[in-house]
Write an enzyme that holds these catalytic residues in place. Structure first.
Site, mmCIF file in Angstrom:
data_model
loop_
_atom_site.group_PDB
_atom_site.id
_atom_site.type_symbol
_atom_site.label_atom_id
_atom_site.label_comp_id
_atom_site.label_asym_id
_atom_site.label_seq_id
_atom_site.Cartn_x
_atom_site.Cartn_y
_atom_site.Cartn_z
ATOM 1 N N TRP A 1 -19.495 -7.642 6.725
ATOM 2 C CA TRP A 1 -20.173 -8.215 7.469
ATOM 3 C C TRP A 1 -21.432 -8.346 7.531
ATOM 4 O O TRP A 1 -22.433 -7.130 7.105
ATOM 5 C CB TRP A 1 -19.718 -8.055 8.485
ATOM 6 C CG TRP A 1 -18.264 -7.167 7.955
ATOM 7 C CD1 TRP A 1 -16.905 -6.130 7.996
ATOM 8 C CD2 TRP A 1 -17.694 -8.111 8.764
ATOM 9 N NE1 TRP A 1 -15.783 -6.278 8.439
ATOM 10 C CE2 TRP A 1 -15.937 -7.961 8.153
ATOM 11 C CE3 TRP A 1 -16.854 -9.566 8.835
ATOM 12 C CZ2 TRP A 1 -14.384 -8.615 8.570
ATOM 13 C CZ3 TRP A 1 -16.099 -10.377 9.490
ATOM 14 C CH2 TRP A 1 -14.602 -9.575 9.128
ATOM 15 N N GLU B 1 -23.483 -8.941 10.334
ATOM 16 C CA GLU B 1 -23.939 -8.257 11.815
ATOM 17 C C GLU B 1 -26.021 -8.129 11.084
ATOM 18 O O GLU B 1 -27.386 -8.635 11.496
ATOM 19 C CB GLU B 1 -24.161 -7.526 11.989
ATOM 20 C CG GLU B 1 -22.466 -7.782 13.072
ATOM 21 C CD GLU B 1 -21.595 -7.921 12.144
ATOM 22 O OE1 GLU B 1 -21.377 -7.379 11.016
ATOM 23 O OE2 GLU B 1 -20.512 -8.012 13.000
ATOM 24 N N ASP C 1 -20.708 -3.584 4.641
ATOM 25 C CA ASP C 1 -21.786 -3.519 5.686
ATOM 26 C C ASP C 1 -22.058 -1.883 6.278
ATOM 27 O O ASP C 1 -23.258 -1.579 6.823
ATOM 28 C CB ASP C 1 -21.254 -3.988 7.153
ATOM 29 C CG ASP C 1 -19.795 -3.835 7.406
ATOM 30 O OD1 ASP C 1 -19.298 -3.361 6.989
ATOM 31 O OD2 ASP C 1 -20.061 -3.831 9.080
ATOM 32 N N ASP D 1 -8.216 -11.198 14.340
ATOM 33 C CA ASP D 1 -8.867 -9.677 14.295
ATOM 34 C C ASP D 1 -9.410 -9.225 16.141
ATOM 35 O O ASP D 1 -9.969 -10.614 15.937
ATOM 36 C CB ASP D 1 -10.032 -9.311 13.167
ATOM 37 C CG ASP D 1 -10.940 -10.032 13.212
ATOM 38 O OD1 ASP D 1 -10.477 -11.638 13.663
ATOM 39 O OD2 ASP D 1 -12.067 -9.577 13.321
ATOM 40 N N GLU D 2 -9.527 -8.680 16.166
ATOM 41 C CA GLU D 2 -9.911 -8.688 17.331
ATOM 42 C C GLU D 2 -10.114 -9.271 18.721
ATOM 43 O O GLU D 2 -11.870 -9.239 19.239
ATOM 44 C CB GLU D 2 -11.935 -7.371 17.028
ATOM 45 C CG GLU D 2 -11.400 -6.557 16.242
ATOM 46 C CD GLU D 2 -13.267 -6.830 15.406
ATOM 47 O OE1 GLU D 2 -13.747 -5.368 15.202
ATOM 48 O OE2 GLU D 2 -14.071 -7.674 15.548
ATOM 49 N N ARG E 1 -22.471 -14.134 10.783
ATOM 50 C CA ARG E 1 -23.491 -13.724 11.300
ATOM 51 C C ARG E 1 -25.035 -14.057 11.118
ATOM 52 O O ARG E 1 -26.306 -14.498 11.974
ATOM 53 C CB ARG E 1 -23.652 -12.594 11.105
ATOM 54 C CG ARG E 1 -22.226 -11.707 12.753
ATOM 55 C CD ARG E 1 -20.902 -12.382 12.527
ATOM 56 N NE ARG E 1 -19.931 -12.199 12.935
ATOM 57 C CZ ARG E 1 -18.765 -11.304 13.185
ATOM 58 N NH1 ARG E 1 -18.919 -11.110 11.808
ATOM 59 N NH2 ARG E 1 -18.320 -10.909 14.135
ATOM 60 N N HIS F 1 -13.388 -14.029 18.212
ATOM 61 C CA HIS F 1 -14.196 -14.275 17.225
ATOM 62 C C HIS F 1 -14.426 -16.587 17.804
ATOM 63 O O HIS F 1 -15.033 -16.378 16.509
ATOM 64 C CB HIS F 1 -13.544 -13.959 15.949
ATOM 65 C CG HIS F 1 -14.047 -12.526 15.810
ATOM 66 N ND1 HIS F 1 -15.482 -11.701 15.461
ATOM 67 C CD2 HIS F 1 -13.437 -11.673 15.923
ATOM 68 C CE1 HIS F 1 -14.818 -10.250 15.418
ATOM 69 N NE2 HIS F 1 -13.550 -10.463 15.601
ATOM 70 N N ASP G 1 -17.824 -17.484 13.088
ATOM 71 C CA ASP G 1 -17.348 -16.615 13.814
ATOM 72 C C ASP G 1 -18.214 -16.336 15.451
ATOM 73 O O ASP G 1 -18.606 -17.487 15.901
ATOM 74 C CB ASP G 1 -18.185 -15.444 13.535
ATOM 75 C CG ASP G 1 -17.087 -14.151 13.604
ATOM 76 O OD1 ASP G 1 -17.201 -13.858 14.928
ATOM 77 O OD2 ASP G 1 -16.528 -13.132 12.714
HETATM 78 C C1 ACM Z 1 -12.792 -6.869 10.969
HETATM 79 O O1 ACM Z 1 -13.905 -6.036 10.385
HETATM 80 N N1 ACM Z 1 -13.116 -7.619 12.379
HETATM 81 C C2 ACM Z 1 -11.778 -6.815 10.051
#
Ligand code: ACM
Ligand code: ZN
Length: 630
Positions: A479, A481, A435, A341-342, A172, A275, A201
């Site tokens: 993280w 961001e 974060d 993830d996600e 990020r 991602h 990502d």
């Molecule tokens: C995550 O926080 N997407 C692993």
């Protein structure tokens, strides 16, 4: 004559002064298992060489780090090849059964100092503990003309968990190789031993892959933006993608070698199949339909632009086989993290190739399609002698046989995986997400949700009823961001990372008050070493709520017991003469702003909080509570 006498007396005083605060109490983080303070001190005399012995098999690496740590101290070391000629010795000894190679003992006597361990990790951690016995100022460049005194002590210590990690997201926002190494050095000082490098990502691919050069030629670059994440303008047509960067394989080897000397394993993460905007922009053929045309800058896109690899396309597996081969060859870590993830699966549901794959493999839903993908990743990694780690979404559709689960959506994924006999690394966001806000949001850089220092310290990685042998340990995740600079990465990491280091290293038995006392000492140490950190733990906690009487009430809380809280509603800045908080308060008519400050032992320690009453009323809408007898 008198002038000479005065000069002589002053000279004696300077010579006799041992620099720094004489340590009155030992303030080691993470808390060691056993500490016996003994009478007296060991003194390092300025200019007098200290003979040092280190077992030959480890001496090159250990002494390199040790000399680096002592470089401002003025202490000069003289290596000797026999232990009995040494004042400071690092001795490798055979392991006693069941003992970790990271365990160590440290004996500081009046005449000599000895660290003993059965492995490099133990000697390294014995050295780190020794360093924490020095006054904070010994790492300050300007203060090297002094003698140093450390207390005589016997310490015996061993880790509770073998996995004690921190994750840094370099996608990020990009952090340079030098910043990454500084981060590793900082975490290793607190006996953490895994650096999880989130290398890919939607916002950037950061690792050179020889077979796919566009990943770094194209995927490592995005348009430069500031401003809050998800509210940013997409890259405009014709706009240059100038923000970003990547690590060459040579950079990575350098980072790994640096980490190895600090007993840190570098675990890379290649986050797939979701991602993956940066990957799809670089290699559009890996998308189900149409790849996005620019690396994401922090604009909203989820579910609109494709960001998942097409699992129906054989090219995806050829790509992943090659990427993971290069990754496995580059990183000695036995574990490779593949993300998982996600993953947005909406395009898979409509993609003819993904649908054909589901049919041919007898998969009944897109969760099983993801599981199919992860299992194939595991096969690739196993063929390279590596274990797969994935975020807890890899449970959906069925876990790959040997997968280790990193549980982030609370502990439940980890519990599920451990019950199925899988290894688990616990990183529940409510304790481990670095974060998140760590204090009153109006005083913090913008982010989301809350994880206070006390929340990190309260983390217990082994859930009730779960066999602890499945829980490898845990880690903090940063993280990035909302972390555009390395200084801010430090601010977000410390002191919550110290709390996690204690949770993961120290044996059970927490003492929050003592931890907070030691944290205040480590703030001074961080100042000396020019490491940034947050003092938000000293701020008041402002909790507005709607009382059972329908009024807005405000509770002013604290994480540290002996803080006093003062507040005003009258527009002035509060101090120790303002109203002292003792119980929930209401907002006086026409008041526009609440101001709050905390004091400890008569001195202001927290930041001045200043919150509009309108904001307090808005926050209160979501919380209802009984007040008093009402
Ligand atoms: C995550 O926080 N997407 C692993
Ligand atoms: Zn597809």
């Amino acid at each position: 004559m008198k002038r000479y006498l005065l000069f002589f007396t002053l000279w004696i005083c300077v010579v006799c002064t041992v620099y720094g605060e004489v340590p009155v109490s030992i303030s080691i983080i993470p808390r060691p298992e056993q500490v016996e303070v003994q009478e007296g001190y060991f003194t390092f005399r300025h200019g007098r060489p200290v003979s040092i012995y280190c077992d030959a098999t480890v001496s090159k690496d250990l002494l390199e780090v040790l000399y680096e740590k002592f470089k401002y101290s003025g202490i000069v070391f003289q290596p000797v090849s026999e232990k009995n000629k040494a004042v400071l010795s690092f001795v490798l000894e055979p392991a006693t059964s069941g003992e970790s190679s990271e365990a160590y003992s440290l004996q500081v006597g009046k005449k000599d100092i000895e660290v003993r361990a059965s492995g490099y990790g133990g000697l390294f951690y014995g050295m780190q503990t020794l360093l924490q016995l020095f006054p904070a100022s010994f790492r300050k460049p300007a203060l090297s003309q002094n003698d140093w005194q450390i207390p005589c002590v016997y310490i015996k210590d061993a880790p509770r968990f073998s996995w004690r990690g921190l994750m840094l997201d370099v996608s990020r926002h990009f952090f340079t190789k030098e910043e990454v190494m500084k981060y590793i050095d900082e975490l290793s000082e607190y006996k953490m031993n895994v650096f999880h490098w989130h290398l890919t990502d939607d916002q950037g691919w950061r690792l050179e892959i020889s077979s796919f050069p566009r990943l770094t030629e194209v995927g490592a670059w995005r348009a430069k933006r500031v401003g809050d994440w998800w509210t940013r303008e997409r890259q405009q047509s014709g706009e240059a993608a100038t923000y970003g960067g990547f690590y060459t394989k040579e950079d990575v080897r350098e980072v790994i070698a640096y980490a190895q000397k600090r007993n840190v394993t570098v675990m890379p993460e290649i986050d797939v199949p979701g991602h993956s905007v940066a990957t799809l922009v670089s290699y559009p053929g890996l998308a189900c339909f149409k790849a996005p045309d620019a690396v994401n800058v922090g604009n909203k896109f989820y579910g609109e632009d494709e960001n998942s690899l097409c699992v129906g396309n054989d090219s995806t597996f050829i790509f992943m086989e090659q990427v993971l081969s290069e990754v496995a060859e580059l990183f000695p870590s036995p574990y490779i993290h593949i993300g998982g993830d996600e993953c947005f699966k909406g395009f898979w549901s409509r993609c003819p190739k993904c649908q054909a794959r589901m049919k041919s493999e007898g998969l009944s839903n897109v969760q099983e399609l993801q599981s199919y993908f992860i299992k194939r990743m595991e096969k690739i990694l196993q063929s390279k002698g590596k274990h797969l780690v994935g975020w807890d979404e890899i449970i959906e559709g069925g876990l790959a046989p040997d997968a280790t689960v990193m549980s982030w959506r609370g502990m439940s994924g980890g519990i599920h995986a451990a019950k199925e006999g899988h290894h688990v690394i616990m990183t529940p966001n409510e304790h481990c997400y670095l974060d998140l806000y760590q204090g009153e949001p109006t005083r913090e850089p913008n982010t989301y949700s809350m994880c206070r220092l006390s929340d990190s310290y309260a983390f217990e990685p082994v859930p009730e009823g779960i066999d602890s042998s499945y829980i490898l340990g845990g880690q903090g995740n940063l993280w990035a961001e909302s972390v555009p600079t390395f200084r801010h990465a430090e601010y977000m990491t410390w002191p919550r990372g110290w709390a996690l280091s204690e949770v993961l290293w120290s044996q059970k038995g927490k003492d929050w008050d003592d931890f907070v006392r030691r944290v205040s000492v480590h703030f001074t140490r961080a100042d000396s070493a020019d490491i940034n950190y947050s003092r938000s733990v000293y701020n008041a906690i402002v909790t507005p709520f709607t009382g059972s009487d329908g009024q807005v009430w405000i509770e002013l809380g604290k994480e540290i017991e002996d803080l006093d809280i003062y507040y005003t509603f009258d527009g002035t800045n509060p101090d120790a003469h303002s109203s002292v908080y003792s119980a929930p308060i209401t907002i006086p008519l026409n008041a526009t702003r609440l101001r709050v400050i905390t004091y400890q032992s008569g001195k202001p320690v927290g930041q001045l909080l200043s919150i509009e009453t309108e904001e307090l009323r808005n926050r209160a809408k979501n919380t209802k509570r009984v007040v008093g007898n009402l």
